[in-house]
Design a protein around this motif. Sequence first.
Motif, PDB file in Angstrom:
ATOM      1  N   THR A 162      -4.059   5.314 -10.512  1.00  0.00           N
ATOM      2  CA  THR A 162      -2.909   5.282  -9.608  1.00  0.00           C
ATOM      3  C   THR A 162      -2.064   6.533  -9.767  1.00  0.00           C
ATOM      4  O   THR A 162      -1.602   7.112  -8.777  1.00  0.00           O
ATOM      5  CB  THR A 162      -2.068   4.020  -9.863  1.00  0.00           C
ATOM      6  OG1 THR A 162      -2.913   2.867  -9.745  1.00  0.00           O
ATOM      7  CG2 THR A 162      -0.934   3.900  -8.866  1.00  0.00           C
ATOM      8  N   ARG A 174      -3.507   9.318  -7.847  1.00  0.00           N
ATOM      9  CA  ARG A 174      -3.168   9.216  -6.422  1.00  0.00           C
ATOM     10  C   ARG A 174      -1.729   9.675  -6.175  1.00  0.00           C
ATOM     11  O   ARG A 174      -1.459  10.436  -5.237  1.00  0.00           O
ATOM     12  CB  ARG A 174      -3.369   7.774  -5.952  1.00  0.00           C
ATOM     13  CG  ARG A 174      -2.900   7.493  -4.558  1.00  0.00           C
ATOM     14  CD  ARG A 174      -3.803   8.168  -3.518  1.00  0.00           C
ATOM     15  NE  ARG A 174      -3.315   7.871  -2.196  1.00  0.00           N
ATOM     16  CZ  ARG A 174      -3.028   8.810  -1.291  1.00  0.00           C
ATOM     17  NH1 ARG A 174      -3.232  10.071  -1.560  1.00  0.00           N
ATOM     18  NH2 ARG A 174      -2.582   8.473  -0.107  1.00  0.00           N
ATOM     19  N   GLU A 217       9.320   6.335   0.207  1.00  0.00           N
ATOM     20  CA  GLU A 217       8.470   5.564   1.125  1.00  0.00           C
ATOM     21  C   GLU A 217       6.990   5.727   0.818  1.00  0.00           C
ATOM     22  O   GLU A 217       6.222   4.775   0.906  1.00  0.00           O
ATOM     23  CB  GLU A 217       8.753   5.927   2.587  1.00  0.00           C
ATOM     24  CG  GLU A 217       9.885   5.153   3.200  1.00  0.00           C
ATOM     25  CD  GLU A 217       9.795   3.642   2.983  1.00  0.00           C
ATOM     26  OE1 GLU A 217       8.766   3.017   3.312  1.00  0.00           O
ATOM     27  OE2 GLU A 217      10.779   3.083   2.475  1.00  0.00           O
ATOM     28  N   ASP A 218       6.576   6.923   0.425  1.00  0.00           N
ATOM     29  CA  ASP A 218       5.177   7.145   0.069  1.00  0.00           C
ATOM     30  C   ASP A 218       4.797   6.344  -1.169  1.00  0.00           C
ATOM     31  O   ASP A 218       3.718   5.766  -1.247  1.00  0.00           O
ATOM     32  CB  ASP A 218       4.913   8.638  -0.167  1.00  0.00           C
ATOM     33  CG  ASP A 218       5.068   9.455   1.107  1.00  0.00           C
ATOM     34  OD1 ASP A 218       4.598   9.001   2.169  1.00  0.00           O
ATOM     35  OD2 ASP A 218       5.672  10.537   1.037  1.00  0.00           O
ATOM     36  N   TRP A 219       5.687   6.297  -2.153  1.00  0.00           N
ATOM     37  CA  TRP A 219       5.424   5.523  -3.367  1.00  0.00           C
ATOM     38  C   TRP A 219       5.431   4.022  -3.060  1.00  0.00           C
ATOM     39  O   TRP A 219       4.646   3.266  -3.632  1.00  0.00           O
ATOM     40  CB  TRP A 219       6.437   5.866  -4.446  1.00  0.00           C
ATOM     41  CG  TRP A 219       6.099   7.140  -5.165  1.00  0.00           C
ATOM     42  CD1 TRP A 219       5.722   8.334  -4.603  1.00  0.00           C
ATOM     43  CD2 TRP A 219       6.072   7.340  -6.571  1.00  0.00           C
ATOM     44  NE1 TRP A 219       5.477   9.259  -5.576  1.00  0.00           N
ATOM     45  CE2 TRP A 219       5.691   8.686  -6.794  1.00  0.00           C
ATOM     46  CE3 TRP A 219       6.356   6.529  -7.657  1.00  0.00           C
ATOM     47  CZ2 TRP A 219       5.575   9.218  -8.074  1.00  0.00           C
ATOM     48  CZ3 TRP A 219       6.241   7.057  -8.933  1.00  0.00           C
ATOM     49  CH2 TRP A 219       5.848   8.389  -9.125  1.00  0.00           C
ATOM     50  N   LYS A 220       6.293   3.608  -2.165  1.00  0.00           N
ATOM     51  CA  LYS A 220       6.301   2.187  -1.770  1.00  0.00           C
ATOM     52  C   LYS A 220       4.987   1.814  -1.082  1.00  0.00           C
ATOM     53  O   LYS A 220       4.486   0.706  -1.258  1.00  0.00           O
ATOM     54  CB  LYS A 220       7.490   1.885  -0.854  1.00  0.00           C
ATOM     55  CG  LYS A 220       8.800   1.794  -1.597  1.00  0.00           C
ATOM     56  CD  LYS A 220       9.930   1.424  -0.648  1.00  0.00           C
ATOM     57  CE  LYS A 220      11.238   1.269  -1.393  1.00  0.00           C
ATOM     58  NZ  LYS A 220      12.343   0.865  -0.500  1.00  0.00           N
ATOM     59  N   ASP A 221       4.428   2.732  -0.308  1.00  0.00           N
ATOM     60  CA  ASP A 221       3.121   2.480   0.324  1.00  0.00           C
ATOM     61  C   ASP A 221       2.042   2.262  -0.734  1.00  0.00           C
ATOM     62  O   ASP A 221       1.208   1.366  -0.613  1.00  0.00           O
ATOM     63  CB  ASP A 221       2.720   3.651   1.236  1.00  0.00           C
ATOM     64  CG  ASP A 221       3.547   3.725   2.505  1.00  0.00           C
ATOM     65  OD1 ASP A 221       4.205   2.715   2.872  1.00  0.00           O
ATOM     66  OD2 ASP A 221       3.545   4.803   3.128  1.00  0.00           O
ATOM     67  N   VAL A 222       2.057   3.083  -1.774  1.00  0.00           N
ATOM     68  CA  VAL A 222       1.091   2.921  -2.868  1.00  0.00           C
ATOM     69  C   VAL A 222       1.307   1.571  -3.547  1.00  0.00           C
ATOM     70  O   VAL A 222       0.351   0.848  -3.840  1.00  0.00           O
ATOM     71  CB  VAL A 222       1.204   4.083  -3.883  1.00  0.00           C
ATOM     72  CG1 VAL A 222       0.390   3.798  -5.135  1.00  0.00           C
ATOM     73  CG2 VAL A 222       0.771   5.389  -3.237  1.00  0.00           C
ATOM     74  N   CYS A 223       2.541   1.205  -3.758  1.00  0.00           N
ATOM     75  CA  CYS A 223       2.865  -0.073  -4.391  1.00  0.00           C
ATOM     76  C   CYS A 223       2.343  -1.242  -3.550  1.00  0.00           C
ATOM     77  O   CYS A 223       1.747  -2.181  -4.085  1.00  0.00           O
ATOM     78  CB  CYS A 223       4.373  -0.178  -4.592  1.00  0.00           C
ATOM     79  SG  CYS A 223       4.876  -1.564  -5.619  1.00  0.00           S
ATOM     80  N   ARG A 224       2.529  -1.173  -2.253  1.00  0.00           N
ATOM     81  CA  ARG A 224       2.020  -2.238  -1.362  1.00  0.00           C
ATOM     82  C   ARG A 224       0.494  -2.293  -1.401  1.00  0.00           C
ATOM     83  O   ARG A 224      -0.094  -3.370  -1.419  1.00  0.00           O
ATOM     84  CB  ARG A 224       2.522  -2.013   0.066  1.00  0.00           C
ATOM     85  CG  ARG A 224       3.957  -2.427   0.279  1.00  0.00           C
ATOM     86  CD  ARG A 224       4.347  -2.382   1.759  1.00  0.00           C
ATOM     87  NE  ARG A 224       4.514  -1.021   2.252  1.00  0.00           N
ATOM     88  CZ  ARG A 224       5.647  -0.324   2.194  1.00  0.00           C
ATOM     89  NH1 ARG A 224       6.718  -0.847   1.643  1.00  0.00           N
ATOM     90  NH2 ARG A 224       5.700   0.900   2.670  1.00  0.00           N
ATOM     91  N   ALA A 225      -0.141  -1.145  -1.438  1.00  0.00           N
ATOM     92  CA  ALA A 225      -1.601  -1.113  -1.488  1.00  0.00           C
ATOM     93  C   ALA A 225      -2.110  -1.744  -2.790  1.00  0.00           C
ATOM     94  O   ALA A 225      -3.120  -2.448  -2.786  1.00  0.00           O
ATOM     95  CB  ALA A 225      -2.096   0.327  -1.361  1.00  0.00           C
ATOM     96  N   LYS A 239      -2.475  -5.448  -2.774  1.00  0.00           N
ATOM     97  CA  LYS A 239      -3.654  -5.958  -2.073  1.00  0.00           C
ATOM     98  C   LYS A 239      -4.943  -5.700  -2.828  1.00  0.00           C
ATOM     99  O   LYS A 239      -5.962  -6.283  -2.512  1.00  0.00           O
ATOM    100  CB  LYS A 239      -3.741  -5.320  -0.684  1.00  0.00           C
ATOM    101  CG  LYS A 239      -2.582  -5.697   0.195  1.00  0.00           C
ATOM    102  CD  LYS A 239      -2.638  -4.980   1.520  1.00  0.00           C
ATOM    103  CE  LYS A 239      -1.419  -5.326   2.348  1.00  0.00           C
ATOM    104  NZ  LYS A 239      -1.338  -4.552   3.565  1.00  0.00           N
TER     105      LYS A 239
END
Length: 109
Positions: free
Chosen positions: A59, A62, A71-79, A82
């Motif tokens: 991670t 990435r 926002e980019d880090w939040k996207d990684v967190c959401r991914a 999943k």
Amino acid sequence: MYAYTSIRCEINLVNLENGWKLLCDKVFGPEHDHPPELEEVGKEIVEKCQGLPLAILVTAGRLSKIPRMLEDWKDVCRALSKSIASHHPRVLRAITSCLSASNHDFFYL
């Protein structure tokens, strides 16, 4: 023909503090010079890696390639929510298999 030997492999998990240090080392370097707004989401990312050092390192790899924007880090967190978080037992089995394989725990039949 090869057969896999059944050998138990112990994986040392890291706590949140050490996981955060590991992530910071890989993303920001030894000075850990990071934007303060990324710390909360960064620690959440580490928690989602569930103490798995390899997951934290992957991670971090990435994160080191994307902008240091919240926002980019939040996207990684959401991914992560999943993937690693929902497949934790599978991830552990895969890591254990890789560790055992790397120790040449195979034999000829």
